[in-house]
Structure formats: C-alpha cells, structure tokens
Write a protein that holds these residues in place. Sequence first.
Motif, PDB file in Angstrom:
ATOM      1  N   SER A  13      22.407  14.443  65.262  1.00 20.48           N
ATOM      2  CA  SER A  13      21.580  14.482  64.059  1.00 20.48           C
ATOM      3  C   SER A  13      21.951  15.721  63.240  1.00 20.48           C
ATOM      4  O   SER A  13      22.618  16.643  63.730  1.00 20.48           O
ATOM      5  CB  SER A  13      20.102  14.554  64.446  1.00 20.48           C
ATOM      6  OG  SER A  13      19.821  15.792  65.091  1.00 20.48           O
ATOM      7  N   GLU A  14      21.507  15.750  61.999  1.00 21.30           N
ATOM      8  CA  GLU A  14      21.777  16.908  61.164  1.00 21.30           C
ATOM      9  C   GLU A  14      21.157  18.165  61.778  1.00 21.30           C
ATOM     10  O   GLU A  14      21.721  19.264  61.698  1.00 21.30           O
ATOM     11  CB  GLU A  14      21.249  16.683  59.744  1.00 21.30           C
ATOM     12  CG  GLU A  14      22.032  15.635  58.975  1.00 21.30           C
ATOM     13  CD  GLU A  14      21.611  15.558  57.522  1.00 21.30           C
ATOM     14  OE1 GLU A  14      20.933  16.501  57.046  1.00 21.30           O
ATOM     15  OE2 GLU A  14      21.950  14.579  56.856  1.00 21.30           O
ATOM     16  N   TYR A  15      19.982  17.996  62.379  1.00 21.18           N
ATOM     17  CA  TYR A  15      19.329  19.125  63.048  1.00 21.18           C
ATOM     18  C   TYR A  15      20.193  19.648  64.185  1.00 21.18           C
ATOM     19  O   TYR A  15      20.416  20.858  64.319  1.00 21.18           O
ATOM     20  CB  TYR A  15      17.968  18.678  63.578  1.00 21.18           C
ATOM     21  CG  TYR A  15      17.335  19.633  64.565  1.00 21.18           C
ATOM     22  CD1 TYR A  15      16.827  20.859  64.150  1.00 21.18           C
ATOM     23  CD2 TYR A  15      17.260  19.311  65.922  1.00 21.18           C
ATOM     24  CE1 TYR A  15      16.250  21.730  65.056  1.00 21.18           C
ATOM     25  CE2 TYR A  15      16.687  20.179  66.831  1.00 21.18           C
ATOM     26  CZ  TYR A  15      16.175  21.386  66.395  1.00 21.18           C
ATOM     27  OH  TYR A  15      15.611  22.253  67.296  1.00 21.18           O
ATOM     28  N   GLN A  17      23.380  19.324  64.553  1.00 17.83           N
ATOM     29  CA  GLN A  17      24.602  19.935  64.026  1.00 17.83           C
ATOM     30  C   GLN A  17      24.323  21.324  63.471  1.00 17.83           C
ATOM     31  O   GLN A  17      25.085  22.262  63.712  1.00 17.83           O
ATOM     32  CB  GLN A  17      25.201  19.040  62.933  1.00 17.83           C
ATOM     33  CG  GLN A  17      25.726  17.706  63.448  1.00 17.83           C
ATOM     34  CD  GLN A  17      26.291  16.845  62.339  1.00 17.83           C
ATOM     35  OE1 GLN A  17      27.218  17.250  61.632  1.00 17.83           O
ATOM     36  NE2 GLN A  17      25.736  15.654  62.170  1.00 17.83           N
ATOM     37  N   TYR A  18      23.219  21.456  62.708  1.00 20.46           N
ATOM     38  CA  TYR A  18      22.887  22.745  62.114  1.00 20.46           C
ATOM     39  C   TYR A  18      22.652  23.810  63.185  1.00 20.46           C
ATOM     40  O   TYR A  18      23.131  24.946  63.073  1.00 20.46           O
ATOM     41  CB  TYR A  18      21.636  22.617  61.236  1.00 20.46           C
ATOM     42  CG  TYR A  18      21.179  23.925  60.640  1.00 20.46           C
ATOM     43  CD1 TYR A  18      21.856  24.489  59.555  1.00 20.46           C
ATOM     44  CD2 TYR A  18      20.099  24.617  61.171  1.00 20.46           C
ATOM     45  CE1 TYR A  18      21.460  25.705  59.019  1.00 20.46           C
ATOM     46  CE2 TYR A  18      19.692  25.836  60.644  1.00 20.46           C
ATOM     47  CZ  TYR A  18      20.378  26.371  59.560  1.00 20.46           C
ATOM     48  OH  TYR A  18      19.975  27.574  59.040  1.00 20.46           O
ATOM     49  N   ALA A  19      21.928  23.443  64.228  1.00 24.82           N
ATOM     50  CA  ALA A  19      21.606  24.391  65.297  1.00 24.82           C
ATOM     51  C   ALA A  19      22.685  24.451  66.368  1.00 24.82           C
ATOM     52  O   ALA A  19      22.535  25.194  67.340  1.00 24.82           O
ATOM     53  CB  ALA A  19      20.263  24.015  65.931  1.00 24.82           C
ATOM     54  N   ALA A  20      23.760  23.667  66.191  1.00 22.47           N
ATOM     55  CA  ALA A  20      24.857  23.633  67.167  1.00 22.47           C
ATOM     56  C   ALA A  20      24.317  23.387  68.575  1.00 22.47           C
ATOM     57  O   ALA A  20      24.708  24.039  69.543  1.00 22.47           O
ATOM     58  CB  ALA A  20      25.668  24.923  67.123  1.00 22.47           C
TER      59      ALA A  20
END
Length: 235
Positions: A13-15, A17-20
């Motif tokens: 999810s984008e979440y 990906q953002y938080a790796a």
Amino acid sequence: MMTDEARRRTVPSEYAQYAALDELLHLQWPRTKAPAELSFLITTQVMELYFKLLEHEWTAACAKLDADDVRGALVDLRRGHGVQDALIASWEALRTLTPAEFDEFREAFGAASGIQSELYRELEQALGVPSPSHPDAPSLERSAAGLLQRRGFDGWLAVYRAADHNPDLFDLGEALYDAAERFTRWKQRHLMAVWRSMGEKTGSAGTSGAEWLARGVHQKYLAELWNVRTEAWVA
C-alpha cells in the motif's frame, strides 16, 4: 491471471511504501528463541530511531541559534521535548523484564552495549560533554553561549536576572534546561531497568553494569542552567 485479492496481497500500500514497512519490519533478527528477546531488540532499535530524530531537532535548533533565530530554535527544542518524552516512555516496554527472562538471551548479544551508540554520544556532546571524535558536531551549549555573547550577556545568570527585558532568552534557557533534565531522566529509567533485569551483575562491553550507570544518573547536563537555580535571580 492474478486476481485483485492476490494483487492486494503482493503490492504494498502507499502507507507501507511511505513508511518502508517491508524493510523496517524485517530488521529484527533475534539470536535466540527467548520470548523476551524481541521486545528487547525492538525497544533498542526504537530508541536509536528516537536518538536520530532528536539529533535532527537539536541540529536544527543549533543552526537557528547560530542565526539568532531564538523563536525558531524554541520550536525545534520543544518538538525535541516530545521525542525525549517518548524515549523515556520506551523503557515501559522492558519494565517487566525479569533476570531469568534476560538471562535467556543476554549472552547471545555478546559485548554489544548501549555505551557503543554513536548517536547517544553525539547527543551528549550537544549537551556539553566533550567528544574528541566529533569536535565539530553541533552543540546546543556552544550555540547558546555564542548567542548570549552576541546579545551582550556573559552567562545565563545575567539573562535570568534580566528576564523581564529578555523574555525570549529566558524561555530559551528554560527550554534547554527541560532538554537537559529529560536526558537525565532517561538515564535514570535506564538504571531502573538494569536493576530490575540484572541487579548488580557485570554489564556488557566491560562496564560494571548498574554501578557504572548509577555514577552518571545525577549528571547535570548544561550545568550552568542548573547552577543558576542556586543563585539569587534578583541582582
């Protein structure tokens, strides 16, 4: 052909990906099967992340003090206070660790010790502890002293005695004191955790354990800001 459900399971999810998250949640490698080791390991990693964040805030505060931006430095310092509160609270994850639980995995990490943390040493230096290995690292003590000198003060006592005419510097002194006090409280919680989990046993990396920690729990970082509390603020 991949179904939508299968795709949702394989595409982060984008979440995430953002938080790796895929990388972050796979950085824990316990060396034993002891149930309490994962808690110990994650808490250690969380504290290092908070150290990194606190270094970021303090470095920004130093830059603003060097530029005579007291208001901006106060914003960074107060944001750092929140990080420090979270650091102190991090010890709660290990508050119930018993000696028997700790002994199940203690030998597995060998000579590893928090005393080896480079970030911790850099934070101590920011609060006035000399570090020959990082002589040019940002220092709250040095940046604040330079600011006071440019404003015509030879130390914090003079600032506190003229607080009505220099409220921004008074607020800065109190914010720096809050940072120093919180750092000491983190060390005190460390000592409590060690006493609970290993008593007076020898520590890692050749330290004497609780005895070594106990010698530093009353250290007054940014000592001048502690000392002014003994003086008369009215000249």
